[in-house]
Structures are given as C-alpha cells and as structure tokens.
Design a protein around this motif. Structure first.
Motif, PDB file in Angstrom:
ATOM      1  N   TRP A 194       0.361  22.675  -6.666  1.00  0.00           N
ATOM      2  CA  TRP A 194      -0.961  23.268  -6.840  1.00  0.00           C
ATOM      3  C   TRP A 194      -0.904  24.764  -7.107  1.00  0.00           C
ATOM      4  CZ3 TRP A 194      -4.436  20.196  -8.354  1.00  0.00           C
ATOM      5  CH2 TRP A 194      -4.417  18.859  -7.945  1.00  0.00           C
ATOM      6  N   ASN A 195       0.206  25.412  -6.757  1.00  0.00           N
ATOM      7  CA  ASN A 195       0.368  26.830  -7.088  1.00  0.00           C
ATOM      8  C   ASN A 195       0.527  27.050  -8.588  1.00  0.00           C
ATOM      9  OD1 ASN A 195       0.160  27.680  -4.442  1.00  0.00           O
ATOM     10  ND2 ASN A 195       2.368  27.554  -4.085  1.00  0.00           N
ATOM     11  N   HIS A 196       0.872  25.996  -9.336  1.00  0.00           N
ATOM     12  CA  HIS A 196       1.072  26.095 -10.780  1.00  0.00           C
ATOM     13  C   HIS A 196      -0.113  25.572 -11.588  1.00  0.00           C
ATOM     14  CE1 HIS A 196       5.302  27.258 -10.419  1.00  0.00           C
ATOM     15  NE2 HIS A 196       5.326  26.442  -9.376  1.00  0.00           N
ATOM     16  N   VAL A 197      -1.140  25.091 -10.898  1.00  0.00           N
ATOM     17  CA  VAL A 197      -2.311  24.515 -11.573  1.00  0.00           C
ATOM     18  C   VAL A 197      -3.409  25.571 -11.700  1.00  0.00           C
ATOM     19  CG1 VAL A 197      -4.150  22.785 -11.387  1.00  0.00           C
ATOM     20  CG2 VAL A 197      -1.802  22.181 -10.781  1.00  0.00           C
ATOM     21  N   GLN A 198      -4.037  25.597 -12.873  1.00  0.00           N
ATOM     22  CA  GLN A 198      -5.195  26.457 -13.094  1.00  0.00           C
ATOM     23  C   GLN A 198      -6.343  25.591 -13.603  1.00  0.00           C
ATOM     24  OE1 GLN A 198      -3.003  29.483 -15.606  1.00  0.00           O
ATOM     25  NE2 GLN A 198      -4.453  30.814 -14.508  1.00  0.00           N
ATOM     26  N   PRO A 258     -14.875  21.131 -18.875  1.00  0.00           N
ATOM     27  CA  PRO A 258     -13.902  21.515 -17.847  1.00  0.00           C
ATOM     28  C   PRO A 258     -12.491  21.072 -18.235  1.00  0.00           C
ATOM     29  CG  PRO A 258     -15.117  19.584 -17.149  1.00  0.00           C
ATOM     30  CD  PRO A 258     -15.725  20.034 -18.453  1.00  0.00           C
ATOM     31  N   SER A 259     -11.495  21.813 -17.770  1.00  0.00           N
ATOM     32  CA  SER A 259     -10.108  21.450 -18.039  1.00  0.00           C
ATOM     33  C   SER A 259      -9.203  22.013 -16.948  1.00  0.00           C
ATOM     34  CB  SER A 259      -9.665  21.957 -19.414  1.00  0.00           C
ATOM     35  OG  SER A 259      -9.718  23.355 -19.478  1.00  0.00           O
ATOM     36  N   ALA A 260      -7.989  21.501 -16.926  1.00  0.00           N
ATOM     37  CA  ALA A 260      -6.978  21.967 -15.970  1.00  0.00           C
ATOM     38  C   ALA A 260      -5.634  22.002 -16.682  1.00  0.00           C
ATOM     39  CB  ALA A 260      -6.906  21.045 -14.761  1.00  0.00           C
ATOM     40  N   ILE A 261      -4.816  23.010 -16.358  1.00  0.00           N
ATOM     41  CA  ILE A 261      -3.481  23.121 -16.936  1.00  0.00           C
ATOM     42  C   ILE A 261      -2.453  23.259 -15.826  1.00  0.00           C
ATOM     43  CG2 ILE A 261      -4.220  24.106 -19.136  1.00  0.00           C
ATOM     44  CD1 ILE A 261      -3.359  26.873 -18.049  1.00  0.00           C
ATOM     45  N   ARG A 303      -4.508  37.335 -25.104  1.00  0.00           N
ATOM     46  CA  ARG A 303      -4.677  36.988 -23.701  1.00  0.00           C
ATOM     47  C   ARG A 303      -4.657  38.241 -22.829  1.00  0.00           C
ATOM     48  NH1 ARG A 303      -0.562  33.295 -20.165  1.00  0.00           N
ATOM     49  NH2 ARG A 303       0.254  35.285 -19.529  1.00  0.00           N
ATOM     50  N   SER A 304      -5.623  38.309 -21.915  1.00  0.00           N
ATOM     51  CA  SER A 304      -5.674  39.371 -20.919  1.00  0.00           C
ATOM     52  C   SER A 304      -6.003  38.719 -19.584  1.00  0.00           C
ATOM     53  CB  SER A 304      -6.736  40.406 -21.300  1.00  0.00           C
ATOM     54  OG  SER A 304      -6.828  41.405 -20.307  1.00  0.00           O
ATOM     55  N   ASN A 305      -5.040  38.720 -18.683  1.00  0.00           N
ATOM     56  CA  ASN A 305      -5.167  38.051 -17.382  1.00  0.00           C
ATOM     57  C   ASN A 305      -5.506  36.573 -17.572  1.00  0.00           C
ATOM     58  OD1 ASN A 305      -4.544  40.408 -15.933  1.00  0.00           O
ATOM     59  ND2 ASN A 305      -6.666  41.092 -16.066  1.00  0.00           N
ATOM     60  N   ASN A 306      -6.672  36.121 -17.108  1.00  0.00           N
ATOM     61  CA  ASN A 306      -7.038  34.697 -17.172  1.00  0.00           C
ATOM     62  C   ASN A 306      -7.876  34.332 -18.396  1.00  0.00           C
ATOM     63  OD1 ASN A 306      -5.780  34.430 -14.722  1.00  0.00           O
ATOM     64  ND2 ASN A 306      -7.654  34.569 -13.542  1.00  0.00           N
ATOM     65  N   VAL A 307      -8.120  35.286 -19.279  1.00  0.00           N
ATOM     66  CA  VAL A 307      -9.009  35.058 -20.418  1.00  0.00           C
ATOM     67  C   VAL A 307      -8.230  35.192 -21.725  1.00  0.00           C
ATOM     68  CG1 VAL A 307     -11.088  35.860 -21.605  1.00  0.00           C
ATOM     69  CG2 VAL A 307     -10.968  35.979 -19.114  1.00  0.00           C
ATOM     70  N   THR A 308      -8.459  34.230 -22.631  1.00  0.00           N
ATOM     71  CA  THR A 308      -7.873  34.289 -23.971  1.00  0.00           C
ATOM     72  C   THR A 308      -9.002  34.180 -24.983  1.00  0.00           C
ATOM     73  OG1 THR A 308      -5.872  33.185 -23.180  1.00  0.00           O
ATOM     74  CG2 THR A 308      -6.215  33.251 -25.562  1.00  0.00           C
ATOM     75  N   ILE A 309      -8.997  35.082 -25.965  1.00  0.00           N
ATOM     76  CA  ILE A 309      -9.976  35.071 -27.053  1.00  0.00           C
ATOM     77  C   ILE A 309      -9.200  34.878 -28.347  1.00  0.00           C
ATOM     78  CG2 ILE A 309     -11.707  36.409 -28.301  1.00  0.00           C
ATOM     79  CD1 ILE A 309     -12.202  37.926 -25.660  1.00  0.00           C
ATOM     80  N   ARG A 365     -11.129  31.066 -23.839  1.00  0.00           N
ATOM     81  CA  ARG A 365     -10.519  30.164 -22.877  1.00  0.00           C
ATOM     82  C   ARG A 365     -10.339  30.925 -21.551  1.00  0.00           C
ATOM     83  NH1 ARG A 365      -5.923  28.675 -25.856  1.00  0.00           N
ATOM     84  NH2 ARG A 365      -7.195  27.136 -26.907  1.00  0.00           N
ATOM     85  N   VAL A 366     -10.842  30.346 -20.457  1.00  0.00           N
ATOM     86  CA  VAL A 366     -10.761  30.991 -19.146  1.00  0.00           C
ATOM     87  C   VAL A 366     -10.147  30.013 -18.149  1.00  0.00           C
ATOM     88  CG1 VAL A 366     -12.059  32.082 -17.274  1.00  0.00           C
ATOM     89  CG2 VAL A 366     -12.839  32.335 -19.640  1.00  0.00           C
ATOM     90  N   TYR A 367      -9.108  30.456 -17.425  1.00  0.00           N
ATOM     91  CA  TYR A 367      -8.491  29.645 -16.359  1.00  0.00           C
ATOM     92  C   TYR A 367      -8.330  30.501 -15.109  1.00  0.00           C
ATOM     93  CZ  TYR A 367      -7.395  25.919 -19.595  1.00  0.00           C
ATOM     94  OH  TYR A 367      -7.493  24.885 -20.506  1.00  0.00           O
ATOM     95  N   PHE A 368      -8.649  29.884 -13.973  1.00  0.00           N
ATOM     96  CA  PHE A 368      -8.538  30.571 -12.678  1.00  0.00           C
ATOM     97  C   PHE A 368      -7.437  29.951 -11.847  1.00  0.00           C
ATOM     98  CE2 PHE A 368     -12.924  30.951 -14.076  1.00  0.00           C
ATOM     99  CZ  PHE A 368     -13.089  32.312 -14.019  1.00  0.00           C
TER     100      PHE A 368
END
Length: 181
Positions: free
Chosen positions: A41-45, A65-68, A148-154, A178-181
């Motif tokens: 779970w430490n590798h999941v966003q 919604p999505s998960a990586i 990409r900058s931190n959790n956001v990609t444009i 694209r935003v992942y937390f």
C-alpha cells in the motif's frame, strides 16, 4: 484492415507494458525479509478526475477514479473506471461506462509518458422516436506525454485507434490533467 491495425497496436502496447513491468520488478531492491501488506500500500496511489461541462442545452458530467502501483520511481501500472453522462437538449442523452489499463513511465522526474487502453460501452438514447437507440463498444489506445510536478501531470494524449466516422471522441488529440495522491 482496422482489426489488423488494432491487433498490431495491441501487441505493441502489450510488449511495452510487459517491458515496463519486468523493468520495474528487476529494478526492485532484493531483500531477505518478507514484504508486508503495508509495503504494498506504500506503493499505491489513488486519483482520477471529475469532469463538468455545460453549454446552451448541453451537459457533460464524468467521473473517472483510478489507482496505480509504483514499481519504482520510473514505472507505474494502474486500473481505472469511467462513467459519463452526456446530454444535448431536444436531441439525445447518453451513458458511457467502462474501464482502462494505464502504464506510466517517468524517464526523468518532470516528464511522464503514458499508454492507456480504454474500453467504453456507449449507449445513445435519442429524444426523437424517429431515431433508433444505439449502443456500441468504443476502444481507445492513448499514447501521451506530460509535464509532472509532484502529484499532478498536465499533458496531451493521442488516440491511435481514433475513428472519425464512429467513436466517442471528436478528435484524436486530448489534453489531460492527471492527479494521484
């Protein structure tokens, strides 16, 4: 002809995804200690998007919604689901739903390359009884690049399977956030 192109592109993307996975797995540090479930779970966003579009008699609402899973700092794979409601007053309303598989590659911290295979069920309900209800599957294979900058990609993505005669999207090029937390 289109089926052969789809098969060729599908095989190419499958090879690309397998290469990303194997690269990510071999790049992991070997350890004699077993991994715990919290390490996974430490590798999941988790992330995704919400879309709202309104115009003169036009409505477009989407939830994606999505998960990586990040194999390392360079490679991630994920799954997503999508639902959209689109309506044009006095013309039609439609429901689109489906899923996607996404591969992300970050050659450097600020650049993100992506490949996304999307399969959507499209149901179009005309408001005029003279027109027939229509339902079909739409497949998209998007290749993209973004900043990409931190959790956001444009960035922008291109649908290599775009069919201008019948499909969901009016153009093969699509901007994305694209935003992942």
């Amino acid at each position: 002809m289109r089926k052969n192109n789809f098969q060729r592109v599908s095989k190419s993307i499958l090879v690309l995804i397998v290469s990303f996975i194997s690269n990510g797995l071999f790049a992991q540090q070997q350890s004699n200690t077993p991994r715990s479930s919290t390490d996974f779970w430490n590798h999941v966003q988790i992330g995704g998007g919400i879309g709202l579009g309104f115009g003169s008699g036009y409505t477009d609402i989407s939830l994606t919604p999505s998960a990586i899973y990040n194999f390392n700092e360079y490679v991630a794979l994920g799954l997503g689901v999508q639902y959209s409601y689109v309506s044009q007053k006095n013309y039609y309303n439609s429901h689109l739903y489906g899923g996607s598989l996404i591969a992300l590659f970050n050659p450097i911290r600020e650049i993100q390359l992506s490949a996304e295979l999307e399969e959507l069920r499209v149901n179009i309900n005309p408001n005029d009884p003279a027109y027939v209800r229509e339902g079909f599957w739409n497949t998209g294979l998007f290749l993209g690049a973004g900043y990409r900058s931190n959790n956001v990609t444009i960035g922008v993505r291109y649908n290599v399977l775009q069919d201008d005669n019948k499909g969901v999207y009016s153009d093969a090029f699509m901007p994305f956030v694209r935003v992942y937390f």
